[in-house]
Design an enzyme around this catalytic site. Structure first.
Site, short mmCIF file in Angstrom:
data_model
loop_
_atom_site.label_atom_id
_atom_site.label_comp_id
_atom_site.label_asym_id
_atom_site.label_seq_id
_atom_site.Cartn_x
_atom_site.Cartn_y
_atom_site.Cartn_z
N GLY A 49 0.85 -1.17 0.00
CA GLY A 49 0.00 0.00 0.00
C GLY A 49 0.89 1.22 0.00
O GLY A 49 2.11 1.13 0.20
N GLN A 54 3.16 9.98 1.77
CA GLN A 54 4.47 9.33 1.66
C GLN A 54 5.24 9.78 0.41
O GLN A 54 6.45 9.59 0.34
CB GLN A 54 4.32 7.80 1.63
N CYS A 102 6.84 -0.73 6.58
CA CYS A 102 6.38 0.50 5.93
C CYS A 102 7.48 0.99 5.01
O CYS A 102 8.65 1.00 5.40
CB CYS A 102 6.06 1.55 6.99
N LEU A 103 7.10 1.41 3.81
CA LEU A 103 8.11 1.91 2.86
C LEU A 103 8.77 3.18 3.38
O LEU A 103 9.87 3.51 2.95
CB LEU A 103 7.46 2.16 1.50
N HIS A 144 -3.43 0.65 8.29
CA HIS A 144 -2.07 1.20 8.20
C HIS A 144 -2.03 2.38 7.22
O HIS A 144 -1.44 3.43 7.53
CB HIS A 144 -1.11 0.08 7.78
N GLU A 145 -2.66 2.19 6.05
CA GLU A 145 -2.62 3.26 5.04
C GLU A 145 -3.43 4.47 5.48
O GLU A 145 -3.01 5.61 5.29
CB GLU A 145 -3.09 2.75 3.68
N HIS A 148 -1.64 6.75 7.76
CA HIS A 148 -0.73 7.71 7.13
C HIS A 148 -1.43 9.04 6.84
O HIS A 148 -0.81 10.09 6.87
CB HIS A 148 -0.21 7.15 5.79
NI NI Z 1 3.33 2.68 5.64
#
Ligand code: NI
Length: 193
Positions: A49, A54, A102-103, A144-145, A148
C-alpha cells in the site's frame, strides 16, 4: 506515470494530517496523475500500500494491493483499491496482530494489534462511492494506510519490544506468529459490502 521518492521516518510532512479531497477534484487529470504515481511507486517498491503523504502530497488518498508480494509472502491477495477520503468504522471486537513494515520505515518490522474487521467508506479516484468491508490482514493493511493520512506511522502503534530489522525478523519470528487473527476461521478479504 512516474516513480516518486518515498519520504522516510523523520520527514515532517509524514506527521501532518492530510486534507480532504474536494468533490470537484474527483476525476480530474491532477488526481488521476497522483493515483498513477502512487501505483507506480508502490509497485516499484514492492509495497502492499502507499499513501499520498508518503510521496509528499498532502491529500487524503491511499492505495492498497497485495499480489505475489516478496515483502509479504504469507499474505493472501488483495485487489488494487484506491481510497479517496476513506472513513473506517470498526465492526466487532476481534483483533488481528501483524508484523507490519512500511516503505517510509525501511528495514524494520514491528507487531501491531488492530481491529480485525472494518467497514470502509470512500470514493475511488473517479468519484464512485465505495462501500467495502476489510477483514484480517487486509483490514490491518487498510488501517495502516489510513493512519498515514492522519500522520500516524506503525511505529507509533507497535509493541516497541517487537521491533526487528528485517534479517532478524526473518531469523527469529516464526511464520506462524507473523500474522495472528483471533477469529478461529478468520478470513482475509477486502470486498464490496
Ligand atoms: Ni506505511
Amino acid at each position: 506515470m512516474s516513480v516518486r521518492d518515498i519520504l522516510r521516518l523523520g520527514a515532517p510532512s509524514l506527521r501532518v494530517p492530510a486534507a480532504e479531497v474536494q468533490r470537484e477534484e474527483l476525476g480530474t487529470p491532477e488526481l488521476l496523475q497522483l493515483v498513477a504515481d502512487l501505483v507506480d511507486t508502490m509497485v516499484a517498491a514492492d509495497g502492499a500500500g502507499l499513501a499520498a503523504p508518503q510521496i509528499g502530497d498532502p491529500r487524503r488518498v491511499c492505495i492498497v494491493e497485495l499480489r505475489d508480494n516478496p515483502r509479504y509472502p504469507n499474505l493472501p491477495p488483495i485487489p488494487r483499491t484506491v481510497l479517496v477520503n476513506p472513513k473506517l468504522t470498526v465492526v466487532g471486537d476481534g483483533w488481528v496482530e501483524m508484523f507490519e513494515g512500511c516503505l517510509s520505515v525501511p528495514g524494520l518490522r514491528g507487531k501491531v494489534r488492530r481491529p480485525r474487521r472494518v467497514q470502509v467508506r470512500a470514493f475511488d479516484e473517479h468519484g464512485t462511492p465505495l462501500h467495502l468491508v476489510a477483514e484480517g490482514a487486509a483490514a490491518a493493511v487498510v488501517q495502516h494506510e489510513v493512519d498515514h493520512l492522519d500522520g500516524v506511522l506503525f511505529v507509533d502503534r507497535c509493541d516497541p519490544r517487537t521491533l526487528s530489522f528485517l534479517n532478524e525478523y526473518e531469523q527469529y519470528v516464526p511464520a506462524g506468529v507473523r500474522i495472528v487473527d483471533n477469529a478461529a476461521q478468520g478470513r482475509c478479504r477486502l470486498e464490496p459490502c
